[in-house]
Motif scaffolding. Sequence first.
Motif, mmCIF file in Angstrom:
data_model
loop_
_atom_site.group_PDB
_atom_site.id
_atom_site.type_symbol
_atom_site.label_atom_id
_atom_site.label_comp_id
_atom_site.label_asym_id
_atom_site.label_seq_id
_atom_site.Cartn_x
_atom_site.Cartn_y
_atom_site.Cartn_z
ATOM 1 N N PRO A 223 -44.246 -49.421 54.003
ATOM 2 C CA PRO A 223 -45.637 -49.381 53.547
ATOM 3 C C PRO A 223 -45.698 -49.328 52.020
ATOM 4 N N MET A 224 -46.610 -50.089 51.440
ATOM 5 C CA MET A 224 -46.717 -50.110 49.982
ATOM 6 C C MET A 224 -48.152 -50.372 49.551
ATOM 7 N N LYS A 225 -48.427 -50.035 48.320
ATOM 8 C CA LYS A 225 -49.755 -50.234 47.761
ATOM 9 C C LYS A 225 -49.981 -51.704 47.430
ATOM 10 N N MET A 226 -51.263 -52.038 47.261
ATOM 11 C CA MET A 226 -51.657 -53.425 47.038
ATOM 12 C C MET A 226 -50.985 -54.036 45.804
ATOM 13 N N ILE A 227 -50.997 -53.336 44.686
ATOM 14 C CA ILE A 227 -50.460 -53.900 43.441
ATOM 15 C C ILE A 227 -48.959 -54.133 43.544
ATOM 16 N N ARG A 228 -48.246 -53.163 44.140
ATOM 17 C CA ARG A 228 -46.801 -53.326 44.293
ATOM 18 C C ARG A 228 -46.473 -54.506 45.204
ATOM 19 N N LEU A 229 -47.232 -54.640 46.294
ATOM 20 C CA LEU A 229 -47.010 -55.756 47.216
ATOM 21 C C LEU A 229 -47.283 -57.085 46.525
ATOM 22 N N ALA A 230 -48.344 -57.141 45.717
ATOM 23 C CA ALA A 230 -48.669 -58.367 44.988
ATOM 24 C C ALA A 230 -47.548 -58.738 44.019
ATOM 25 N N LYS A 231 -46.966 -57.741 43.341
ATOM 26 C CA LYS A 231 -45.861 -58.001 42.411
ATOM 27 C C LYS A 231 -44.645 -58.545 43.143
ATOM 28 N N ILE A 232 -44.360 -57.999 44.313
ATOM 29 C CA ILE A 232 -43.216 -58.461 45.105
ATOM 30 C C ILE A 232 -43.420 -59.903 45.552
ATOM 31 N N ILE A 233 -44.631 -60.230 45.943
ATOM 32 C CA ILE A 233 -44.923 -61.609 46.364
ATOM 33 C C ILE A 233 -44.702 -62.572 45.202
ATOM 34 N N ILE A 234 -45.167 -62.195 44.007
ATOM 35 C CA ILE A 234 -44.994 -63.054 42.832
ATOM 36 C C ILE A 234 -43.513 -63.268 42.526
ATOM 37 N N VAL A 235 -42.727 -62.202 42.583
ATOM 38 C CA VAL A 235 -41.299 -62.275 42.241
ATOM 39 C C VAL A 235 -40.510 -63.054 43.291
ATOM 40 N N THR A 236 -40.767 -62.797 44.570
ATOM 41 C CA THR A 236 -39.965 -63.391 45.641
ATOM 42 C C THR A 236 -40.478 -64.739 46.145
ATOM 43 N N GLU A 237 -41.797 -64.971 46.035
ATOM 44 C CA GLU A 237 -42.359 -66.187 46.608
ATOM 45 C C GLU A 237 -43.123 -67.052 45.611
ATOM 46 N N GLY A 238 -43.364 -66.516 44.416
ATOM 47 C CA GLY A 238 -44.124 -67.266 43.426
ATOM 48 C C GLY A 238 -45.613 -67.204 43.706
ATOM 49 N N MET A 239 -46.395 -67.806 42.817
ATOM 50 C CA MET A 239 -47.850 -67.780 42.974
ATOM 51 C C MET A 239 -48.303 -68.476 44.256
ATOM 52 N N MET A 240 -47.546 -69.492 44.690
ATOM 53 C CA MET A 240 -47.930 -70.195 45.917
ATOM 54 C C MET A 240 -47.764 -69.322 47.149
ATOM 55 N N GLY A 241 -47.022 -68.220 46.993
ATOM 56 C CA GLY A 241 -46.873 -67.297 48.108
ATOM 57 C C GLY A 241 -48.190 -66.692 48.530
ATOM 58 N N PHE A 242 -49.139 -66.635 47.612
ATOM 59 C CA PHE A 242 -50.457 -66.086 47.929
ATOM 60 C C PHE A 242 -51.297 -67.047 48.760
ATOM 61 N N TYR A 243 -50.822 -68.280 48.925
ATOM 62 C CA TYR A 243 -51.600 -69.274 49.665
ATOM 63 C C TYR A 243 -50.890 -69.744 50.926
ATOM 64 N N LYS A 244 -49.965 -68.938 51.440
ATOM 65 C CA LYS A 244 -49.349 -69.267 52.718
ATOM 66 C C LYS A 244 -50.416 -69.273 53.813
ATOM 67 N N GLY A 245 -50.415 -70.326 54.623
ATOM 68 C CA GLY A 245 -51.387 -70.422 55.703
ATOM 69 C C GLY A 245 -52.710 -71.023 55.302
ATOM 70 N N ILE A 246 -52.828 -71.479 54.055
ATOM 71 C CA ILE A 246 -54.105 -72.021 53.593
ATOM 72 C C ILE A 246 -54.451 -73.334 54.297
ATOM 73 N N ILE A 247 -53.434 -74.118 54.692
ATOM 74 C CA ILE A 247 -53.703 -75.413 55.330
ATOM 75 C C ILE A 247 -54.416 -75.243 56.672
ATOM 76 N N PRO A 248 -53.862 -74.465 57.641
ATOM 77 C CA PRO A 248 -54.621 -74.291 58.888
ATOM 78 C C PRO A 248 -55.959 -73.595 58.665
ATOM 79 N N ASN A 249 -56.049 -72.779 57.637
ATOM 80 C CA ASN A 249 -57.305 -72.091 57.350
ATOM 81 C C ASN A 249 -58.387 -73.079 56.918
ATOM 82 N N VAL A 250 -58.019 -74.042 56.067
ATOM 83 C CA VAL A 250 -58.979 -75.045 55.607
ATOM 84 C C VAL A 250 -59.275 -76.048 56.718
ATOM 85 N N VAL A 251 -58.237 -76.410 57.486
ATOM 86 C CA VAL A 251 -58.404 -77.385 58.566
ATOM 87 C C VAL A 251 -59.435 -76.915 59.593
ATOM 88 N N LYS A 252 -59.482 -75.609 59.843
ATOM 89 C CA LYS A 252 -60.391 -75.114 60.886
ATOM 90 C C LYS A 252 -61.827 -74.936 60.413
#
Length: 276
Positions: A223-252
């Motif tokens: 379990p972690m706080k929002m800011i720490r989780l956001a930093k981990i996503i940026i470091v491990t997945e890059g900015m595009m990590g914040f948009y995982k799943g955006i394609i099926p979301n827009v398609v629907k």
Amino acid sequence: MIAGAISRTCTAPLERLKVRMQAQVLPPATITLKSGFETMLREGGIFSLWKGNYVNVLKIAPETSIKYWSYEKYKNLLATERATIGIMDRFVSGSLAGITAQTLVYPLEVLKTRLTLDSTSRYTGISNCVQKMLKYEGFRTFYKGYVPNILGIIPYAGVDLAVFELLKNFWLQHHSRDSVNPGIVVLLACSTLSSTCGQLASYPFTLVRTRMQAEEILRGIQPMKMIRLAKIIIVTEGMMGFYKGIIPNVVKVLPAVCISYGIYEKTRKSLGVADV
């Protein structure tokens, strides 16, 4: 309510795929539209595509009613003695309405995420899921991810409702001559564009919210706080990590809006509700 229930049920497989893509944290492979559906079918058959949909349908009535009632109340409050209100007032009204609705139905949102991500039949149903969450995690778990959810509601609800009214009013002022009704096609276009704009603006918050809601499901993730989780996503997945799943979301978005509006019209006519 009927229109929303049928719409969400028809697009539930895309919703479940979106949530699974959002929650994917570690390799070995990135989930795609094809591999995601294949995995879900392999895990539980065709009916597994609708896991979590019952809760999603259950929260339609209170969420929608509260949101639109609040939106009108906030608009009237901000307008005071003015004849018209501007885009900023609409944005603020939409955001506050979204926050009000989400605060009251948020536990159902957490339940939906848990059931949607349950690929091992850990939960036998809604009541079982509630019992296990209360027993092992406590009541606070029903509000995991609440902060990023509320932060995401501000751009989503604000942009969605404000863009819809602006597009509709623009059409009425510049292209409609004899009617105050812009027509089905125009309303569908306005709804699709406004919803897409709102989702694009709020999607990073939605992804962080889903990760926090699913911490118990994602084994090995502390379990972690929002800011720490956001930093981990940026470091491990890059900015595009914040948009995982955006394609099926827009398609629907388009089928969801079309189905919802189509069912609404059919239901309204069958119930004998006249045009106003």
